[in-house]
Design a protein around this motif. Structure first.
Motif, PDB file in Angstrom:
ATOM      1  N   ASP A 118       0.828  -1.208   0.000  1.00 47.86           N
ATOM      2  CA  ASP A 118       0.000   0.000   0.000  1.00 47.86           C
ATOM      3  C   ASP A 118       0.864   1.261   0.000  1.00 47.86           C
ATOM      4  OD1 ASP A 118      -2.290  -1.501   0.003  1.00 47.86           O
ATOM      5  OD2 ASP A 118      -2.704  -1.274   2.147  1.00 47.86           O
ATOM      6  N   THR A 119       1.904   1.272   0.820  1.00 51.99           N
ATOM      7  CA  THR A 119       2.772   2.460   0.910  1.00 51.99           C
ATOM      8  C   THR A 119       3.544   2.674  -0.380  1.00 51.99           C
ATOM      9  OG1 THR A 119       3.011   2.090   3.297  1.00 51.99           O
ATOM     10  CG2 THR A 119       4.610   3.554   2.250  1.00 51.99           C
ATOM     11  N   THR A 120       4.055   1.597  -0.957  1.00 50.76           N
ATOM     12  CA  THR A 120       4.840   1.724  -2.189  1.00 50.76           C
ATOM     13  C   THR A 120       3.963   2.149  -3.357  1.00 50.76           C
ATOM     14  OG1 THR A 120       6.315  -0.020  -1.377  1.00 50.76           O
ATOM     15  CG2 THR A 120       6.489   0.564  -3.699  1.00 50.76           C
ATOM     16  N   VAL A 121       2.749   1.616  -3.433  1.00 45.80           N
ATOM     17  CA  VAL A 121       1.825   2.039  -4.492  1.00 45.80           C
ATOM     18  C   VAL A 121       1.511   3.529  -4.349  1.00 45.80           C
ATOM     19  CG1 VAL A 121      -0.542   1.812  -5.353  1.00 45.80           C
ATOM     20  CG2 VAL A 121       0.820  -0.234  -4.879  1.00 45.80           C
ATOM     21  N   VAL A 192       0.800   0.467 -16.206  1.00 43.03           N
ATOM     22  CA  VAL A 192      -0.437   0.795 -15.492  1.00 43.03           C
ATOM     23  C   VAL A 192      -1.404  -0.382 -15.549  1.00 43.03           C
ATOM     24  CG1 VAL A 192      -2.430   2.343 -15.377  1.00 43.03           C
ATOM     25  CG2 VAL A 192      -0.171   3.243 -16.011  1.00 43.03           C
ATOM     26  N   VAL A 193      -1.777  -0.879 -14.379  1.00 43.12           N
ATOM     27  CA  VAL A 193      -2.849  -1.863 -14.259  1.00 43.12           C
ATOM     28  C   VAL A 193      -3.779  -1.389 -13.138  1.00 43.12           C
ATOM     29  CG1 VAL A 193      -1.440  -3.789 -15.065  1.00 43.12           C
ATOM     30  CG2 VAL A 193      -1.529  -3.287 -12.625  1.00 43.12           C
ATOM     31  N   ALA A 194      -4.956  -1.967 -13.072  1.00 43.30           N
ATOM     32  CA  ALA A 194      -5.905  -1.582 -12.024  1.00 43.30           C
ATOM     33  C   ALA A 194      -5.277  -1.779 -10.648  1.00 43.30           C
ATOM     34  CB  ALA A 194      -7.177  -2.417 -12.142  1.00 43.30           C
ATOM     35  N   ALA A 195      -5.609  -0.878  -9.721  1.00 46.14           N
ATOM     36  CA  ALA A 195      -4.965  -0.892  -8.408  1.00 46.14           C
ATOM     37  C   ALA A 195      -5.122  -2.233  -7.710  1.00 46.14           C
ATOM     38  CB  ALA A 195      -5.542   0.226  -7.544  1.00 46.14           C
ATOM     39  N   ARG A 196      -6.320  -2.792  -7.735  1.00 44.22           N
ATOM     40  CA  ARG A 196      -6.534  -4.073  -7.057  1.00 44.22           C
ATOM     41  C   ARG A 196      -5.720  -5.175  -7.720  1.00 44.22           C
ATOM     42  NH1 ARG A 196     -12.603  -5.999  -5.955  1.00 44.22           N
ATOM     43  NH2 ARG A 196     -12.444  -4.136  -4.632  1.00 44.22           N
ATOM     44  N   THR A 197      -5.674  -5.178  -9.042  1.00 45.15           N
ATOM     45  CA  THR A 197      -4.896  -6.176  -9.772  1.00 45.15           C
ATOM     46  C   THR A 197      -3.414  -6.053  -9.435  1.00 45.15           C
ATOM     47  OG1 THR A 197      -6.492  -6.175 -11.588  1.00 45.15           O
ATOM     48  CG2 THR A 197      -4.310  -7.051 -12.062  1.00 45.15           C
ATOM     49  N   LEU A 201      -1.130  -8.971  -7.825  1.00 45.35           N
ATOM     50  CA  LEU A 201       0.055  -9.474  -8.515  1.00 45.35           C
ATOM     51  C   LEU A 201       1.286  -9.421  -7.616  1.00 45.35           C
ATOM     52  CD1 LEU A 201      -0.342  -7.814 -12.044  1.00 45.35           C
ATOM     53  CD2 LEU A 201      -0.286 -10.276 -11.589  1.00 45.35           C
ATOM     54  N   LEU A 202       1.472  -8.284  -6.949  1.00 41.36           N
ATOM     55  CA  LEU A 202       2.639  -8.117  -6.091  1.00 41.36           C
ATOM     56  C   LEU A 202       2.586  -9.052  -4.892  1.00 41.36           C
ATOM     57  CD1 LEU A 202       2.953  -4.211  -6.121  1.00 41.36           C
ATOM     58  CD2 LEU A 202       4.322  -5.858  -7.412  1.00 41.36           C
ATOM     59  N   PRO A 367      -0.480 -18.272 -20.186  1.00 38.85           N
ATOM     60  CA  PRO A 367      -1.427 -17.573 -21.080  1.00 38.85           C
ATOM     61  C   PRO A 367      -2.581 -16.889 -20.365  1.00 38.85           C
ATOM     62  CG  PRO A 367      -1.615 -19.962 -21.289  1.00 38.85           C
ATOM     63  CD  PRO A 367      -0.397 -19.709 -20.480  1.00 38.85           C
ATOM     64  N   GLN A 368      -2.802 -17.205 -19.090  1.00 37.72           N
ATOM     65  CA  GLN A 368      -3.876 -16.534 -18.360  1.00 37.72           C
ATOM     66  C   GLN A 368      -3.533 -15.095 -18.020  1.00 37.72           C
ATOM     67  OE1 GLN A 368      -1.763 -18.687 -17.168  1.00 37.72           O
ATOM     68  NE2 GLN A 368      -1.403 -18.478 -14.953  1.00 37.72           N
ATOM     69  N   LEU A 369      -2.268 -14.727 -18.138  1.00 37.33           N
ATOM     70  CA  LEU A 369      -1.833 -13.360 -17.827  1.00 37.33           C
ATOM     71  C   LEU A 369      -2.112 -12.426 -18.996  1.00 37.33           C
ATOM     72  CD1 LEU A 369       1.663 -13.979 -16.168  1.00 37.33           C
ATOM     73  CD2 LEU A 369      -0.412 -13.231 -14.996  1.00 37.33           C
ATOM     74  N   ARG A 370      -2.605 -11.238 -18.685  1.00 39.93           N
ATOM     75  CA  ARG A 370      -2.683 -10.187 -19.690  1.00 39.93           C
ATOM     76  C   ARG A 370      -1.311  -9.561 -19.865  1.00 39.93           C
ATOM     77  NH1 ARG A 370      -8.361  -7.108 -18.005  1.00 39.93           N
ATOM     78  NH2 ARG A 370      -9.730  -8.911 -18.366  1.00 39.93           N
ATOM     79  N   GLY A 371      -1.165  -8.813 -20.948  1.00 38.33           N
ATOM     80  CA  GLY A 371       0.148  -8.264 -21.272  1.00 38.33           C
ATOM     81  C   GLY A 371       0.734  -7.413 -20.164  1.00 38.33           C
ATOM     82  N   LYS A 372      -0.053  -6.473 -19.635  1.00 36.03           N
ATOM     83  CA  LYS A 372       0.471  -5.586 -18.603  1.00 36.03           C
ATOM     84  C   LYS A 372       0.716  -6.323 -17.293  1.00 36.03           C
ATOM     85  CE  LYS A 372      -1.294  -1.238 -20.450  1.00 36.03           C
ATOM     86  NZ  LYS A 372      -2.125  -0.026 -20.202  1.00 36.03           N
ATOM     87  N   GLU A 373      -0.088  -7.334 -17.005  1.00 34.03           N
ATOM     88  CA  GLU A 373       0.144  -8.136 -15.809  1.00 34.03           C
ATOM     89  C   GLU A 373       1.471  -8.878 -15.919  1.00 34.03           C
ATOM     90  OE1 GLU A 373      -4.631  -9.004 -15.007  1.00 34.03           O
ATOM     91  OE2 GLU A 373      -3.310 -10.583 -15.779  1.00 34.03           O
ATOM     92  N   ALA A 374       1.730  -9.454 -17.089  1.00 34.40           N
ATOM     93  CA  ALA A 374       3.000 -10.142 -17.305  1.00 34.40           C
ATOM     94  C   ALA A 374       4.165  -9.173 -17.206  1.00 34.40           C
ATOM     95  CB  ALA A 374       2.995 -10.831 -18.674  1.00 34.40           C
ATOM     96  N   ALA A 375       3.981  -7.954 -17.722  1.00 32.23           N
ATOM     97  CA  ALA A 375       5.050  -6.962 -17.659  1.00 32.23           C
ATOM     98  C   ALA A 375       5.384  -6.592 -16.214  1.00 32.23           C
ATOM     99  CB  ALA A 375       4.652  -5.712 -18.445  1.00 32.23           C
ATOM    100  N   VAL A 376       4.356  -6.469 -15.365  1.00 31.24           N
ATOM    101  CA  VAL A 376       4.596  -6.169 -13.945  1.00 31.24           C
ATOM    102  C   VAL A 376       5.455  -7.262 -13.317  1.00 31.24           C
ATOM    103  CG1 VAL A 376       3.487  -6.014 -11.680  1.00 31.24           C
ATOM    104  CG2 VAL A 376       2.551  -4.744 -13.617  1.00 31.24           C
TER     105      VAL A 376
END
Length: 413
Positions: A118-121, A192-197, A201-202, A367-376
């Motif tokens: 939360d603090t880092t975000v 950039v991905v949705a905050a909850r996502t 992920l992290l 393959p279940q990961l979206r592009g930005k999720e994989a990038a994170v």
């Protein structure tokens, strides 16, 4: 007449009255905080040396003298901002760290992770200052900053030791640092991905790291800490080698042409026969790193039997490449902001392409990961190596295998 005379008399009386005293402007109560926030953004985006006090004053909408009433010089302001994330992380993790010794260690670790995430975000835009610009801190201030991050890591290690009593102190430190690196990775990129996502992920990647079986068996492969690759031993190549070494050790802005000339037994004018200026030397070093990383990726992809194997092989090649070219890798990621704008754009495009190669491979494996999720997740894995490789007392096969396993855990392969 009476009306006109009355108006004239009233005007005369008004003119005779002394002017009203100017109403003093109230100084905003949050001005110091606004100064610190503006400075943190400036230092994070442009680097310590590229930012002047006038730049920060302009961003806040005050004069430079007004700024100096709060901070005597740029260094003191920099110290304040550099400590910002560390202070906030220590404060945020204080409640879970104070839980009783017999509290559920998994629950406490969950709370610690949530607090750090939360603090880092929240401070994502400015939290990266400590990563590269912290080297400009004077020794006593750097020791204080290091102490705060050590305290943060120890809070994780303490509960991890209860959760996993089979770990020794070194293994606890490896896993705790890697979990923190996963979270800190978001300060090094702008995906950039949705905050909850993002939080999910992290947290999941950090937990995969914390639960990684250890020790990891060494592969037996040799890892040599050689200098940067070069095709010949010309004076030009020696200049690039020396520049990489000096920029990595002292920072680009603290190295002079005279320093570079002395390192290769040249006069300053001799340096200018090979490079137009210091920036051109930095550009040559960064281009060398980009080409070297591209070769590493191509080599890894050629020998893989499956997408997951390709990702694991890429992790192995990347760790070995980092060990062999530690100074070059550091310069490539730390000093890019000192290049002219056009060169920065070109090299950042190369960096994005490098991450895109990793991202495509990871999506093939998961393959279940979206592009930005994989990038994170890719950035999280790369950040583990960036944070831990310089701290290792010995960069041997065992250390390489551990880092490869930690990268794989963060990536989920």
């Amino acid at each position: 007449m009476t009306s006109a005379g009355g108006s004239a008399l009233a005007a005369a009386e008004a003119a005779a009255e002394p002017p009203a005293a100017p109403v003093p402007r109230a100084r905003p109560r949050d001005r110091k905080r606004r100064i610190e926030e503006a400075a943190a953004v400036a230092f994070a985006e442009r680097g310590y040396h590229a930012v002047g006090m006038q730049d920060i004053a302009a961003a806040v909408g005050i004069s430079a003298p007004a700024l100096y009433r709060h901070f005597p010089n740029k260094y003191q302001l920099f110290v304040r901002t550099a400590f910002g994330l560390a202070h906030r992380l220590v404060e945020a993790t204080e409640p879970p760290a104070s839980a009783p010794a017999d509290a559920d260690p998994r629950a406490v670790l969950d709370e610690l992770l949530d607090a750090v995430i939360d603090t880092t975000v929240e401070l994502r835009a400015t939290g990266g200052i400590y990563r590269w610009e912290g080297r400009y801190l004077e020794a006593p201030d750097r020791a204080v900053l290091t102490g705060e991050f050590v305290l943060l890591r120890e809070r994780f290690s303490e509960r991890l030791a209860v959760l996993r009593p089979e770990l020794d102190d070194v293994e606890q430190r490896w896993l705790a640092l890697a979990a923190l690196s996963v979270v800190a990775s978001i300060t090094a990129h702008h995906t950039v991905v949705a905050a909850r996502t993002l939080r999910t992920l992290l947290a999941e990647a950090a937990w995969r790291v914390l639960e990684l079986p250890v020790p990891v068996a060494a592969s037996g492969a040799e890892v040599t800490a050689s200098g940067p690759e070069r095709e010949d031993d010309s004076r030009r190549e020696r200049l690039i080698d020396s520049a990489v070494r000096l920029f990595a050790a002292r920072g680009y802005n603290d190295v002079t042409i005279e320093d570079l000339a002395t390192a290769v037994d040249l006069t300053p004018s001799g340096v200018y026969r090979h490079f137009e200026n210091k920036s051109a030397l930095l550009l040559a070093a960064c281009e060398r790193a980009a080409v070297s990383l591209e070769r590493a990726v191509l080599g890894a992809r050629e020998h893989a039997a499956s997408p997951a194997d390709a990702v694991r092989e890429l992790c192995r090649v990347y760790v070995q490449h980092t060990f062999a070219h530690l100074a070059l890798t550091r310069v490539y990621f730390a000093e890019l902001g000192n290049l002219p704008a056009e060169d920065q754009r070109r090299l950042r495009a190369l960096q994005r392409a490098h991450v895109a190669d990793w991202t495509a491979l990871l999506q093939s494996a998961r393959p279940q990961l979206r592009g930005k999720e994989a990038a994170v997740l890719v950035h999280a894995g790369l950040n583990i190596v960036a944070d831990q490789a310089p701290l290792l007392p010995v960069r041997d096969a065992d250390a390489a295998d551990r880092l490869v396993a930690l990268m794989g855990a963060a990536l989920g392969v």
